[in-house]
Design a protein around this motif. Sequence first.
Motif, short mmCIF file in Angstrom:
data_model
loop_
_atom_site.label_atom_id
_atom_site.label_comp_id
_atom_site.label_asym_id
_atom_site.label_seq_id
_atom_site.Cartn_x
_atom_site.Cartn_y
_atom_site.Cartn_z
N PRO A 89 0.49 -1.53 0.21
CA PRO A 89 0.06 0.21 0.16
C PRO A 89 1.11 0.91 0.03
O PRO A 89 0.26 1.71 0.03
N VAL A 90 2.03 1.58 0.33
CA VAL A 90 3.01 2.71 0.01
C VAL A 90 4.50 2.51 -0.80
O VAL A 90 4.76 2.81 -0.48
N ALA A 91 3.41 2.05 -1.90
CA ALA A 91 4.65 1.96 -3.06
C ALA A 91 5.23 3.06 -3.18
O ALA A 91 5.37 3.63 -4.54
N LEU A 92 3.22 4.03 -3.80
CA LEU A 92 3.72 5.23 -3.97
C LEU A 92 3.29 5.47 -6.06
O LEU A 92 4.76 5.51 -6.20
N PRO A 93 3.00 4.51 -5.83
CA PRO A 93 2.93 4.47 -7.58
C PRO A 93 2.81 5.86 -9.03
O PRO A 93 2.03 6.20 -8.41
N ARG A 94 3.46 6.74 -9.62
CA ARG A 94 2.78 7.74 -9.60
C ARG A 94 2.42 7.05 -11.54
O ARG A 94 3.10 6.62 -12.53
N LEU A 95 0.85 7.38 -11.42
CA LEU A 95 0.19 6.51 -12.51
C LEU A 95 0.09 8.02 -13.11
O LEU A 95 -0.28 9.22 -13.27
N PRO A 96 0.19 7.75 -14.59
CA PRO A 96 -0.17 8.71 -15.51
C PRO A 96 -1.54 8.88 -15.91
O PRO A 96 -2.59 8.07 -15.99
N LEU A 97 -2.00 10.40 -16.05
CA LEU A 97 -2.92 10.88 -15.77
C LEU A 97 -4.23 9.75 -17.06
O LEU A 97 -5.27 10.27 -16.97
N ASN A 98 -3.59 10.02 -18.13
CA ASN A 98 -4.29 8.81 -19.74
C ASN A 98 -3.23 7.91 -19.55
O ASN A 98 -2.29 7.99 -20.47
N PRO A 99 -3.57 6.88 -19.26
CA PRO A 99 -2.27 6.09 -19.21
C PRO A 99 -2.57 5.12 -20.79
O PRO A 99 -4.31 4.80 -21.24
N THR A 100 -1.69 5.00 -21.51
CA THR A 100 -1.14 4.70 -22.41
C THR A 100 -0.71 3.28 -23.11
O THR A 100 0.66 3.87 -22.38
N PRO A 101 -0.80 2.20 -23.02
CA PRO A 101 0.22 1.34 -22.64
C PRO A 101 1.78 1.59 -23.89
O PRO A 101 1.15 1.32 -25.00
N PHE A 102 2.81 1.00 -23.34
CA PHE A 102 3.42 1.11 -24.29
C PHE A 102 3.31 -0.73 -25.36
O PHE A 102 4.45 -0.91 -26.36
N CYS A 103 3.01 -1.39 -24.63
CA CYS A 103 2.81 -2.80 -25.22
C CYS A 103 1.74 -3.10 -25.12
O CYS A 103 0.93 -2.98 -24.04
N ILE A 104 0.59 -3.80 -25.99
CA ILE A 104 -0.28 -4.96 -26.02
C ILE A 104 0.00 -6.46 -26.23
O ILE A 104 0.84 -6.61 -26.80
#
Length: 181
Positions: A89-104
Amino acid sequence: MTDMAELPPEPSGWLSDRELNHVRGELPLLYINAVPVRINPHGELTHVGLLLRADDDGMISRAIVAGRVLYHETIRDALLRNLEKDLGPVALPRLPLNPTPFCIAEYFPTRGISKYYDSRQHAVALAYVVPVDGDCEPSQNALDIAWFTPEEAASEDIAAEMMGGQESLLKQALAHCGVLP
């Protein structure tokens, strides 16, 4: 405006083991894959976090964060939930405002159709690189997390410890970040 009392209850998004096994045999499921990274103050990737996991057969391997997207869950929420589930719970990820994958990545239950393999199912995974700033304490079936330099993460030794094609996905993540040695 619709009265809230008229709306049906929202499903939980969770399936029983029996239901999940049935669905896995009938259609592809949507997953997220996330490569946790540490970056320096200049925005340069310095380390890649890889989980140490034990599967149901007791096999130990290195892995990236992975998990299903639940019914009625946004991709952003699925990323956050799965990162918290695997990194604590304290990893503190920085998620992008608009998540766009680098790969599918398309995982198949039959080897050889793609470089990604999952004996349980046909799955489609949206793959992300996610900086984390906090303390990571693996949970659930993750035993530990180790941080590797990009050079170490791209090594044949690490690739040999990964399963299901995730070593290829890791190298794509490093290339996407411009740090593939």
